[in-house]
Scaffold this motif. Structure first.
Motif, PDB file in Angstrom:
ATOM      1  N   LEU A  48       0.969  -1.061  -0.302  1.00 23.08           N
ATOM      2  CA  LEU A  48      -0.008   0.214  -0.145  1.00 23.08           C
ATOM      3  C   LEU A  48       0.974   1.794  -0.277  1.00 23.08           C
ATOM      4  O   LEU A  48       1.708   1.699   1.245  1.00 23.08           O
ATOM      5  CB  LEU A  48      -0.758  -0.400   1.201  1.00 23.08           C
ATOM      6  N   GLY A  49       0.375   2.316  -1.248  1.00 20.24           N
ATOM      7  CA  GLY A  49       1.942   3.560  -1.204  1.00 20.24           C
ATOM      8  C   GLY A  49       3.190   2.847  -1.677  1.00 20.24           C
ATOM      9  O   GLY A  49       4.184   2.836  -1.830  1.00 20.24           O
ATOM     10  N   CYS A  50       3.242   1.991  -2.352  1.00 20.39           N
ATOM     11  CA  CYS A  50       4.767   1.237  -3.478  1.00 20.39           C
ATOM     12  C   CYS A  50       5.445   2.345  -3.740  1.00 20.39           C
ATOM     13  O   CYS A  50       5.750   1.761  -3.915  1.00 20.39           O
ATOM     14  CB  CYS A  50       3.965  -0.090  -4.076  1.00 20.39           C
ATOM     15  N   GLY A  51       5.224   3.053  -4.426  1.00 19.41           N
ATOM     16  CA  GLY A  51       5.524   4.426  -4.890  1.00 19.41           C
ATOM     17  C   GLY A  51       6.211   4.182  -6.119  1.00 19.41           C
ATOM     18  O   GLY A  51       5.819   3.202  -6.127  1.00 19.41           O
ATOM     19  N   CYS A  56       7.457  -3.987  -3.379  1.00 15.67           N
ATOM     20  CA  CYS A  56       7.790  -5.520  -4.447  1.00 15.67           C
ATOM     21  C   CYS A  56       8.381  -5.847  -5.300  1.00 15.67           C
ATOM     22  O   CYS A  56       8.173  -7.185  -5.395  1.00 15.67           O
ATOM     23  CB  CYS A  56       6.663  -3.901  -5.490  1.00 15.67           C
ATOM     24  N   LEU A  57       9.597  -5.436  -5.510  1.00 16.45           N
ATOM     25  CA  LEU A  57      10.282  -6.041  -6.340  1.00 16.45           C
ATOM     26  C   LEU A  57      11.214  -6.868  -5.755  1.00 16.45           C
ATOM     27  O   LEU A  57      11.969  -8.096  -5.899  1.00 16.45           O
ATOM     28  CB  LEU A  57      11.017  -4.756  -6.883  1.00 16.45           C
ATOM     29  N   TYR A  58      11.646  -6.387  -4.069  1.00 15.09           N
ATOM     30  CA  TYR A  58      12.134  -7.697  -3.303  1.00 15.09           C
ATOM     31  C   TYR A  58      11.777  -9.137  -2.877  1.00 15.09           C
ATOM     32  O   TYR A  58      11.677  -9.932  -2.700  1.00 15.09           O
ATOM     33  CB  TYR A  58      11.912  -6.730  -2.167  1.00 15.09           C
ATOM     34  N   ALA A  59      10.113  -8.221  -2.798  1.00 12.96           N
ATOM     35  CA  ALA A  59       9.164  -9.404  -2.438  1.00 12.96           C
ATOM     36  C   ALA A  59       8.939 -10.563  -3.684  1.00 12.96           C
ATOM     37  O   ALA A  59       8.855 -11.842  -3.276  1.00 12.96           O
ATOM     38  CB  ALA A  59       7.519  -9.283  -2.461  1.00 12.96           C
ATOM     39  N   ALA A  60       9.208 -10.002  -4.696  1.00 13.72           N
ATOM     40  CA  ALA A  60       8.890 -11.086  -5.945  1.00 13.72           C
ATOM     41  C   ALA A  60      10.518 -11.619  -6.587  1.00 13.72           C
ATOM     42  O   ALA A  60      10.039 -12.928  -6.632  1.00 13.72           O
ATOM     43  CB  ALA A  60       8.578  -9.861  -6.670  1.00 13.72           C
ATOM     44  N   LYS A  61      11.384 -11.009  -5.651  1.00 16.39           N
ATOM     45  CA  LYS A  61      12.437 -11.658  -6.070  1.00 16.39           C
ATOM     46  C   LYS A  61      12.775 -12.768  -5.538  1.00 16.39           C
ATOM     47  O   LYS A  61      13.416 -13.577  -5.399  1.00 16.39           O
ATOM     48  CB  LYS A  61      13.994 -10.867  -6.030  1.00 16.39           C
ATOM     49  N   TYR A  62      12.035 -12.814  -3.569  1.00 14.62           N
ATOM     50  CA  TYR A  62      12.817 -13.583  -2.841  1.00 14.62           C
ATOM     51  C   TYR A  62      11.123 -14.525  -2.387  1.00 14.62           C
ATOM     52  O   TYR A  62      11.105 -15.207  -1.652  1.00 14.62           O
ATOM     53  CB  TYR A  62      12.164 -13.263  -1.998  1.00 14.62           C
ATOM     54  N   GLY A  63      10.276 -14.333  -4.368  1.00 14.70           N
ATOM     55  CA  GLY A  63       9.537 -15.156  -4.264  1.00 14.70           C
ATOM     56  C   GLY A  63       7.978 -15.476  -3.598  1.00 14.70           C
ATOM     57  O   GLY A  63       7.340 -16.230  -4.056  1.00 14.70           O
ATOM     58  N   ASP A  71      -0.593   2.318  -5.963  1.00 16.39           N
ATOM     59  CA  ASP A  71      -0.593   4.384  -5.058  1.00 16.39           C
ATOM     60  C   ASP A  71      -1.118   4.833  -5.670  1.00 16.39           C
ATOM     61  O   ASP A  71      -1.514   4.605  -7.133  1.00 16.39           O
ATOM     62  CB  ASP A  71       1.036   4.159  -5.879  1.00 16.39           C
ATOM     63  N   LEU A  72      -1.350   6.033  -5.957  1.00 13.71           N
ATOM     64  CA  LEU A  72      -2.237   7.053  -6.260  1.00 13.71           C
ATOM     65  C   LEU A  72      -1.194   8.290  -6.851  1.00 13.71           C
ATOM     66  O   LEU A  72      -1.631   8.540  -7.894  1.00 13.71           O
ATOM     67  CB  LEU A  72      -2.681   8.306  -4.744  1.00 13.71           C
ATOM     68  N   SER A  73       0.133   8.196  -6.912  1.00 13.22           N
ATOM     69  CA  SER A  73       0.977   8.749  -7.746  1.00 13.22           C
ATOM     70  C   SER A  73       1.279   7.813  -9.282  1.00 13.22           C
ATOM     71  O   SER A  73       1.474   7.363  -9.747  1.00 13.22           O
ATOM     72  CB  SER A  73       2.273   9.566  -7.185  1.00 13.22           C
ATOM     73  N   LYS A  74       0.575   8.758 -10.485  1.00 14.85           N
ATOM     74  CA  LYS A  74       0.683   8.332 -11.723  1.00 14.85           C
ATOM     75  C   LYS A  74       2.330   8.103 -11.762  1.00 14.85           C
ATOM     76  O   LYS A  74       2.982   6.690 -12.685  1.00 14.85           O
ATOM     77  CB  LYS A  74       0.322   8.458 -13.453  1.00 14.85           C
ATOM     78  N   LYS A  75       3.244   9.007 -11.492  1.00 13.22           N
ATOM     79  CA  LYS A  75       4.763   9.216 -12.305  1.00 13.22           C
ATOM     80  C   LYS A  75       5.293   7.641 -11.418  1.00 13.22           C
ATOM     81  O   LYS A  75       6.474   7.026 -11.837  1.00 13.22           O
ATOM     82  CB  LYS A  75       5.174  10.391 -11.438  1.00 13.22           C
ATOM     83  N   MET A  76       4.776   8.145  -9.346  1.00 15.81           N
ATOM     84  CA  MET A  76       5.130   7.001  -9.473  1.00 15.81           C
ATOM     85  C   MET A  76       5.224   5.123 -10.190  1.00 15.81           C
ATOM     86  O   MET A  76       5.974   4.856  -9.418  1.00 15.81           O
ATOM     87  CB  MET A  76       4.964   6.597  -7.853  1.00 15.81           C
ATOM     88  N   ASP A 107      -1.449 -12.502   2.030  1.00 13.59           N
ATOM     89  CA  ASP A 107      -0.666 -13.331   3.081  1.00 13.59           C
ATOM     90  C   ASP A 107      -0.053 -12.015   4.002  1.00 13.59           C
ATOM     91  O   ASP A 107      -0.209 -12.188   4.447  1.00 13.59           O
ATOM     92  CB  ASP A 107       0.056 -14.581   2.305  1.00 13.59           C
ATOM     93  N   ILE A 108       0.127 -10.778   2.803  1.00 14.20           N
ATOM     94  CA  ILE A 108       1.453 -10.099   3.271  1.00 14.20           C
ATOM     95  C   ILE A 108       0.891  -8.843   2.870  1.00 14.20           C
ATOM     96  O   ILE A 108       0.346  -8.716   1.532  1.00 14.20           O
ATOM     97  CB  ILE A 108       2.283 -10.598   3.222  1.00 14.20           C
ATOM     98  N   VAL A 109       0.212  -8.079   3.443  1.00 18.19           N
ATOM     99  CA  VAL A 109       0.175  -6.714   3.386  1.00 18.19           C
ATOM    100  C   VAL A 109       1.309  -5.573   3.820  1.00 18.19           C
ATOM    101  O   VAL A 109       2.054  -5.480   5.414  1.00 18.19           O
ATOM    102  CB  VAL A 109      -0.879  -6.219   3.678  1.00 18.19           C
ATOM    103  N   MET A 110       1.795  -4.697   3.043  1.00 18.33           N
ATOM    104  CA  MET A 110       3.068  -3.977   3.812  1.00 18.33           C
ATOM    105  C   MET A 110       2.761  -2.108   3.303  1.00 18.33           C
ATOM    106  O   MET A 110       1.846  -2.249   2.473  1.00 18.33           O
ATOM    107  CB  MET A 110       4.466  -4.024   3.329  1.00 18.33           C
ATOM    108  N   SER A 111       3.529  -1.538   4.183  1.00 17.99           N
ATOM    109  CA  SER A 111       3.172  -0.390   3.528  1.00 17.99           C
ATOM    110  C   SER A 111       4.228   0.851   4.092  1.00 17.99           C
ATOM    111  O   SER A 111       4.987   0.446   5.680  1.00 17.99           O
ATOM    112  CB  SER A 111       1.682   0.558   3.910  1.00 17.99           C
TER     113      SER A 111
END
Length: 242
Positions: A48-51, A56-63, A71-76, A107-111
């Motif tokens: 939430l608020g991934c910027g 997200c990249l870290y979680a994906a890399k670790y399986g 995120d609310l920002s289109k640029k982000m 399973d996991i919510v981060m912010s």
């Protein structure tokens, strides 16, 4: 759907920060936060608020088998999508305070440093509870209540510009704060430590960790970094849904 991070001037200034250019290693709280991270293997994850999408990249890399960044920002999100296009990550442009998902979706919510932009913390936590699976993990960082209380988020200085102390005032008066961030006016919301923790407890979460991170010693030589030892700037909270 626009916010301060879609302002051209503000976005450029933000893009020059260490945490923007270096990613997770550029964030002073990262060594502490990394120790709190759950096992991502075969998990469904929401940021939430991934910027820029670093977490997200870290979680994906670790399986993680599926990662959703909001995120609310289109640029982000434009930057984030470039980072993770080879991974099972997808993004939604939406308000983290009101976005909803089917029950027991994650399973996991981060912010990371986003929740202090949300006006109604109680509603946010109730919403997270609805789409977090039983025994799911919620891990988030916010600006520390001692840091946000007075509102200016700046030091008091003497006549020569030397730091005297950090102001702490109006701590128990929760609500909107207008402050300066990267030279721009930004709206944030102050709440007490009690509110953060009690809201989780009242929503049937078990607290697993509460940490006020210190800057890593190998960065104390950087300009202004030792001043971070004079007052808490961030708060990390890890909880589990019962």
């Amino acid at each position: 759907m626009e916010n301060i991070y879609d302002n051209e001037t503000f976005f450029y200034k933000y893009s020059q920060m260490d945490r923007s250019q270096k990613g997770l290693t550029g964030a002073g709280e990262w060594p502490t936060l990394q120790k709190l991270l759950p096992d991502f293997k075969e998990k469904t994850v929401l940021d939430l608020g991934c910027g820029y999408g670093w977490h997200c990249l870290y979680a994906a890399k670790y399986g993680a088998k599926n990662v959703t960044g909001v995120d609310l920002s289109k640029k982000m999100l434009t930057v984030a999508k470039q980072k993770t296009k080879e991974y099972p990550v997808h993004y939604l442009q939406a308000d983290i305070a009101t976005i909803s998902f089917p029950a027991d979706s994650f399973d996991i919510v981060m912010s990371s440093l986003a929740i202090h932009y949300v006006a109604d913390f109680a509603s946010l936590i109730a919403n997270i509870k609805s789409y977090l699976k039983p025994e799911g993990i919620l891990l988030f960082s916010v600006e520390h209540p001692a840091f946000t209380a007075e509102g200016s988020e700046d030091w008091y200085y003497d006549d020569n510009g030397n730091i005297l102390h950090y102001p702490l005032d109006h701590y128990f008066t929760e609500g909107l704060r207008k402050t300066n961030f990267l030279g721009e006016k930004v709206v944030k919301y102050h709440r007490t430590l009690t509110t953060y923790l009690q809201t989780l407890l009242k929503n049937d979460f078990t607290l697993l960790d509460v940490v006020e991170p210190l800057p890593p010693k190998d960065r104390w030589h950087e300009d202004g970094m030792k001043e971070e030892l004079r007052r808490p700037m961030m708060l990390l909270i890890k909880a589990q849904k019962n």
